[in-house]
Design an enzyme around this catalytic site. Structure first.
Site: not given
Ligand code: GUN
Length: 280
Positions: A49, A93, A116
């Site tokens: 990311k 995350q 998100d």
């Molecule tokens: N863990 C697995 N997929 C995601 C996601 O799309 N966003 C976040 N914040 N954590 C994750």
């Protein structure tokens, strides 16, 4: 003939478009990512990311916490980021260390910076079909990928396997918005192959390696694999046994190179969108 839903290609086009738009902005959009977990996969995701955010011209801020961290320290940081005019997107995350409160931490994010779309206000907006809200990245990426291949969802019998807040539930909401008939299956569902065999589209998000075999799928089904699992040989595989299922599917995502790149592209797209909205 089976068509491979090429997430790498679709994501590349989205990312190039974001790069062009970002180059014309006065200031760089800022994405803050918080990692409070020692999970090796989460560390890799956060690294990707960060790298991709920089690649499109965003400012990227990564905050890593160790297992001695409490909710308060993370919430304190989020409160600062909520007020920071250089940051338009905040991502925590998941999963977090088990002693932390996911709900308290997510709820401390300003919904306008919730990249998100996990804050209850944004979850509510998505489910009510209200005005703009950031859409969770994996489901958003899947809808975009299907649209890139001109796949209509209207009236389709869709089965989502998995009921997580990250994928399963928002995926079902988006499919419903596209006028699909939606079934959500999960770990307690009985006779799963009987349900999936009736599906025009299967979206599997269980993390169980090669759960979806040839006998789960009717001929001509569209199959989307959200699972990303490292097997004993260190190879990345998905929920779907690709070699078996691809013989029957009309469209299928590969793993890797399917849903994963679309998730990242959606995150960048959400960040840019939140940035542009912050100017309004
Ligand atoms: N863990 C697995 N997929 C995601 C996601 O799309 N966003 C976040 N914040 N954590 C994750």
């Amino acid at each position: 003939m089976t068509i491979i839903l090429d997430g790498k290609k679709s994501a590349h086009l989205i990312i190039e478009n974001i790069k062009k738009k970002t180059a014309n902005l006065k200031e760089k959009p800022g994405l803050a990512v918080i990692l409070a977990n020692n999970n090796p996969a989460s560390r890799i995701y956060v690294g990707t990311k960060e790298k991709k955010a920089k690649e499109v011209g965003f400012n990227s801020y990564v905050y890593k916490f160790d297992e001695n961290t409490g909710n308060e320290q993370i919430i304190e940081l989020i409160k600062k980021l909520n007020e920071d005019s250089k940051v338009q997107g905040i991502l925590v995350q998941l999963p977090l260390f088990s002693h932390l409160s996911e709900s308290k931490i997510i709820e401390s994010i300003d919904p306008k910076k919730d990249v998100d779309g996990f804050h209850p206000i944004n979850v509510g907006k998505l489910n009510l079909g209200l005005d703009f809200c950031p859409i969770p990245c994996t489901p958003k990426g899947i809808i975009r990928l299907l649209k890139d291949y001109q796949i209509s969802l209207e009236g389709k019998n869709a089965v989502v396997i998995g009921r997580s807040n990250i994928v399963g539930k928002p995926m079902a909401a988006l499919l419903l918005k596209e006028s699909a008939t939606v079934t959500i299956a999960h770990s307690k569902t009985k006779d799963l192959p009987i349900i999936t065999k009736k599906a025009d589209i299967i979206i599997s998000a269980t993390g169980i390696p090669h759960l979806i075999k040839e006998n789960f799928v009717q001929t001509g089904a569209i199959v989307v694999d959200v699972g990303i699992i490292k097997n004993k040989e260190g190879k990345i595989i998905g929920d779907v046994d690709f070699s078996e299922v691809s013989k029957k599917a009309s469209y299928i995502t590969p793993t890797p190179g399917g849903v994963g790149p679309m998730t990242i592209a959606s995150l960048l797209d959400n960040t840019l969108e939140l940035y542009l909205r912050s100017l309004e």
